[in-house]
Design an enzyme around this catalytic site. Structure first.
Site, mmCIF file in Angstrom:
data_model
loop_
_atom_site.group_PDB
_atom_site.id
_atom_site.type_symbol
_atom_site.label_atom_id
_atom_site.label_comp_id
_atom_site.label_asym_id
_atom_site.label_seq_id
_atom_site.Cartn_x
_atom_site.Cartn_y
_atom_site.Cartn_z
ATOM 1 N N TYR A 72 -2.807 -0.893 9.726
ATOM 2 C CA TYR A 72 -2.656 -1.358 8.418
ATOM 3 C C TYR A 72 -1.368 -0.997 7.471
ATOM 4 O O TYR A 72 -0.533 -1.810 6.999
ATOM 5 C CB TYR A 72 -4.004 -0.719 7.492
ATOM 6 C CG TYR A 72 -3.626 -1.150 6.014
ATOM 7 C CD1 TYR A 72 -4.256 -2.219 5.729
ATOM 8 C CD2 TYR A 72 -3.591 -0.236 5.034
ATOM 9 C CE1 TYR A 72 -4.351 -2.551 4.455
ATOM 10 C CE2 TYR A 72 -3.624 -0.649 3.601
ATOM 11 C CZ TYR A 72 -4.192 -1.794 3.467
ATOM 12 O OH TYR A 72 -4.298 -2.207 1.986
ATOM 13 N N SER A 116 0.912 -1.090 0.006
ATOM 14 C CA SER A 116 -0.120 -0.002 0.114
ATOM 15 C C SER A 116 0.750 1.365 0.012
ATOM 16 O O SER A 116 1.873 1.474 0.491
ATOM 17 C CB SER A 116 -0.886 -0.044 1.198
ATOM 18 O OG SER A 116 -1.624 1.303 1.405
#
Length: 247
Positions: free
Chosen positions: A156, A143
């Site tokens: 995350y 990400s």
């Protein structure tokens, strides 16, 4: 892309029933791949995704697996090898994302991120190392939040940063095997995982940060993954930030 004129390259795509994984499976199908579409609990969606691969021109099976469980992942690779004769490409796109400021995050949520996003990637990569044929590729989906550093994403982003570290180290450990290992780090992408719970105003603001003035579609990321899976043999040990130029 095929291994020869008659035998298709074979890919395993985890998280293949939804979002980026689903679009990637279909994209590889258009390239003539045989794809093992992996799903966690949504059997209907997994089978629908496999049907989309076939409709795109490839071959496909849908296989349930818990990516963090070694026996389950080994069985997944066994099934792909039984169906298609081997494995050439592994796309690690299974993941979870649950948001809260660090001070407020339930530690059970942190553990869930580490189990699925870190252990899951590690277990799938471990089987990939043992099974992927020469000339193959391992692609981890991480990400751009490792660079965006947005509040609320600490668990995350930390989990995805771990996967980026694994990617480079694994590329070096596979010296002499003719297997590339890379990561793709999407920015904001129109998947259910990303859009869930976000007001339109926030999505519009994120889109405005991108020079291309939109958030990504899953197909945008699938194109990058397909490039790394096939023709991009001289890209290795890298994280490609696929975010439209936002960073």
């Amino acid at each position: 892309m095929t291994t020869d004129h008659n035998t298709p390259r074979v890919a395993i795509v985890t998280g293949g029933s939804r979002g980026i994984g689903r679009q990637t499976a279909a994209r590889l199908g258009r390239e003539g791949y045989a794809v093992a579409v992996t799903y966690g609990g949504a059997k209907d969606e997994g089978e629908q995704a496999a049907a989309e691969v076939v409709a795109a021109g490839g071959q496909a099976i849908a296989v349930q697996a818990d990516v963090a469980d070694e026996a389950s992942v080994a069985a997944l690779f066994d099934e792909a090898e039984r169906a298609f004769g081997g494995v050439d490409v592994v796309v690690n796109s299974a993941g979870i994302m649950r948001l809260a400021p660090l001070a407020e995050l339930d530690l059970a949520e942190l553990d869930a991120h580490l189990r699925t996003n870190v252990r899951g990637a590690f277990v799938v990569d471990q089987q990939a190392v043992r099974r992927v044929r020469s000339g193959g590729a391992i692609i981890n989906v991480t990400s751009s939040l490792t660079r965006f550093a947005r509040p609320g994403y600490s668990a995350y982003a930390a989990s995805k940063g771990a996967v980026e570290a694994i990617t480079l180290i694994l590329a070096r450990e596979l010296r002499g095997r003719d297997i590339t290992v890379n990561a793709v780090a999407p920015g904001p992408t129109a998947t259910a995982l990303f859009l869930d719970g976000k007001p339109q105003e926030l999505i519009d603001r994120m889109a405005a940060e991108v020079p291309l003035e939109r958030i990504a579609e899953p197909s945008d990321i699938a194109d990058v993954i397909a490039f790394l899976a096939g023709p991009a043999r001289w890209i290795n040990g890298q994280t490609l930030y696929a975010n439209g130029g936002a960073i």
